[in-house]
Design a protein around this motif. Structure first.
Motif, short mmCIF file in Angstrom:
data_model
loop_
_atom_site.label_atom_id
_atom_site.label_comp_id
_atom_site.label_asym_id
_atom_site.label_seq_id
_atom_site.Cartn_x
_atom_site.Cartn_y
_atom_site.Cartn_z
N VAL A 52 -23.11 55.33 17.25
CA VAL A 52 -23.96 55.44 17.85
C VAL A 52 -24.75 54.09 18.44
CG1 VAL A 52 -25.40 57.91 18.13
CG2 VAL A 52 -25.81 55.62 15.99
N ASN A 53 -24.07 52.75 18.09
CA ASN A 53 -23.80 51.93 18.16
C ASN A 53 -24.65 51.63 20.04
OD1 ASN A 53 -24.38 48.91 19.47
ND2 ASN A 53 -23.21 48.49 17.10
N CYS A 54 -24.98 50.88 20.22
CA CYS A 54 -25.57 50.57 21.84
C CYS A 54 -24.65 49.84 22.83
CB CYS A 54 -27.40 50.39 21.69
SG CYS A 54 -28.33 50.68 20.61
N ILE A 55 -24.17 48.85 22.22
CA ILE A 55 -23.25 48.25 23.06
C ILE A 55 -22.13 48.99 23.09
CG2 ILE A 55 -21.65 46.02 22.26
CD1 ILE A 55 -23.28 45.53 19.92
N ILE A 56 -21.14 49.99 22.07
CA ILE A 56 -20.17 50.31 22.68
C ILE A 56 -20.64 51.43 24.46
CG2 ILE A 56 -18.35 51.98 21.53
CD1 ILE A 56 -18.72 50.03 18.88
N LEU A 57 -21.55 52.41 23.75
CA LEU A 57 -21.43 53.62 24.78
C LEU A 57 -21.76 52.26 26.12
CD1 LEU A 57 -21.19 56.16 24.43
CD2 LEU A 57 -23.90 56.87 25.25
N GLY A 58 -22.75 51.55 25.14
CA GLY A 58 -23.49 51.23 27.05
C GLY A 58 -21.99 50.04 27.43
N ARG A 59 -21.25 49.94 27.14
CA ARG A 59 -20.04 49.32 27.89
C ARG A 59 -19.29 50.16 28.39
NH1 ARG A 59 -21.51 45.06 29.49
NH2 ARG A 59 -19.74 44.44 30.26
N ALA A 60 -19.23 51.02 27.50
CA ALA A 60 -17.93 52.60 28.21
C ALA A 60 -18.95 52.64 29.43
CB ALA A 60 -18.31 53.26 27.29
N GLU A 61 -19.76 52.59 29.74
CA GLU A 61 -20.91 53.68 30.47
C GLU A 61 -20.97 52.76 31.55
OE1 GLU A 61 -22.24 56.67 31.09
OE2 GLU A 61 -23.76 55.92 32.30
N ALA A 62 -21.11 51.38 31.29
CA ALA A 62 -21.67 50.46 32.74
C ALA A 62 -19.93 49.24 32.82
CB ALA A 62 -22.40 49.29 32.40
N PHE A 63 -18.95 49.53 32.02
CA PHE A 63 -18.04 48.52 32.56
C PHE A 63 -16.72 49.62 32.32
CE2 PHE A 63 -15.52 45.63 32.73
CZ PHE A 63 -16.05 44.31 33.44
N ALA A 64 -16.56 50.21 31.52
CA ALA A 64 -15.41 50.72 31.16
C ALA A 64 -15.37 51.91 31.80
CB ALA A 64 -14.71 50.96 29.80
#
Lengths: 232, 198
Positions: free
Chosen positions: A104-116
């Protein structure tokens, strides 16, 4: 292309600028070696999940994308957790539940959602690397400050006869213990955030000042630019 | 009797001495982002209490009746996060259909909760510390209340701060919030030793 990589380290550093992934950064930054382990774990999960999500983005329906991303991320976290338990048991004990909380680390989900989920594979790859390295560097900085001042040691990986612990004379006998405890992490990150804000503002006001100077040199009739251009 | 007493101790410890936000730093991201106003903080706090209590119970049942029975404990965080994501989605849909007022108050916070590490953290700590069903329930509820308490207190401080004080430029926003949280954590350390939970 290079900017996709370097932005994660400086301009969009996950911890100091966009403030994502603070939970592990605060919790495991008591020793330098923990920061290294956590950084490696996060880089691996970030790379794996961004590659997968970038490849699968056309097949995942819009409505259930967040649960699907989380399942992909959780699988990579399971890999990291099991590998760490097998090959670095003491590190795994130190990091404890926080390896599992990479899910649930926000970086990972955040990058997945915003970038990948929007970009091509190569860009996502560089973005993941940059973000991961930026996270690791920030974690190293925080843990170095906390460990040096809070316990007077620097703990690195034990190699051969070197047991991995460097004692700092003077500090190790009378450390400022509060920095190693829970409140210390919050205070250190708070002040570091202020430092980076200040640096950013100083840079911004310098460019403004330079631009004013250039325009003043180009058209001297417009009057002198206002002093040091807001050096507050 | 002792079982009930232990659960009671766990409940209080989760609120004060082992506050999930201030001693384990879980749920920091939404804590920093949403603590600007008291009203929204109360909304998010309530949503967290509700989701954390329910998911702790569901995850306890799933852990002991499915994962342990079939010996697939290593899948626990995938299972837990799926439960949490599904539960949050379900609650959001139910609220959206049934109550406009509640949806306006809580609905917007629900997506934030899936990625709130405090929720998953509470479930993980619960099974790591091998709580019984009753203590697990007490721990989930207590952690939720502790988190809500911390975010509401922070929102109160930040509102006052906006009106009364001049914060140095570089510290505005997240910087001063983190430092206040640090001082709050120091204050909460005063509770340490009152109750210890294992």
């Amino acid at each position: 292309m290079y900017s996709e990589f370097s932005k994660g380290i400086f301009k969009e550093n996950p911890i100091f600028i966009i403030l994502l992934g603070l939970c592990p950064a605060l919790a495991v930054s008591t020793q330098v070696v923990n920061a290294l382990g956590m950084g490696a774990g996060v880089i691996f999960v970030l790379l794996g999940s961004e590659i997968f999500i970038s490849l699968l983005k056309d097949f995942i329906p819009e409505r259930i994308r967040i649960p699907s991303f989380i399942v992909i991320i959780a699988s990579f976290v399971t890999v990291v957790d099991l590998v760490m338990q097998a090959y670095a048991p003491s590190l795994s004990r130190n990091l404890g539940v926080f390896v599992q909380l990479i899910v649930v680390n926000c970086i990972i989900l955040g990058r997945a959602e915003a970038f990948a989920s929007k970009r091509k594979l190569a860009e996502s790859l560089l973005d993941a690397l940059g973000m991961g390295v930026g996270f690791t560097l920030a974690l190293l900085l925080i843990s170095a400050i906390r460990e040096i001042l809070g316990s007077g040691t620097i703990t690195l990986l034990a190699v051969g006869r070197f047991d991995g612990v460097i004692l700092i004379p003077g500090l190790s006998s009378q450390p400022a213990r509060v920095l190693a405890l829970a409140p210390g992490a919050l205070l250190v990150i708070g002040f570091l955030k202020a430092l980076f804000n200040w640096l950013g503002m100083r840079k911004a006001s310098r460019t403004v000042w330079k631009l004013e100077k250039m325009s003043a040199a180009g058209a001297p009739a417009t009057g002198a630019p206002a002093g040091a251009g807001g050096a507050s | 009797m002792t079982e009930g007493l232990f659960a009671f101790g766990v409940f209080f410890a989760a609120i004060f001495t082992n506050n999930i936000l201030l001693t384990n730093y879980l749920g920091m991201c939404s804590f920093l982002a949403v603590s600007r106003e008291i009203k929204t903080s109360v909304g998010l706090g309530m949503a967290v209490i509700f989701v954390m209590t329910c998911t702790s119970v569901i995850n306890w049942l799933i852990y002991y009746f499915v994962l342990v029975r079939f010996d697939i404990v290593y899948l626990r965080y995938i299972a837990f996060i799926i439960v949490i994501a599904a539960f949050v989605q379900l609650v959001e849909m139910v609220i959206e259909r049934t109550s406009d007022v509640l949806y306006a108050a809580l609905g917007i916070f629900l997506p934030l909760i899936t990625v709130n590490c405090a929720i998953l953290g509470a479930s993980l700590f619960m099974v790591i510390r091998e709580y019984t069903f009753l203590s697990g329930l007490a721990y989930g509820a207590g952690s939720g209340i502790g988190w809500a308490l911390a975010i509401i207190a922070m929102a109160g401080i930040r509102t006052k701060l906006n009106i009364r004080s001049k914060v140095p430029f570089g510290l505005t926003g997240a910087g001063i919030t983190l430092i206040i949280a640090g001082i709050m954590a120091l204050a909460f350390m005063g509770f340490a030793g009152m109750i210890t939970i294992t």
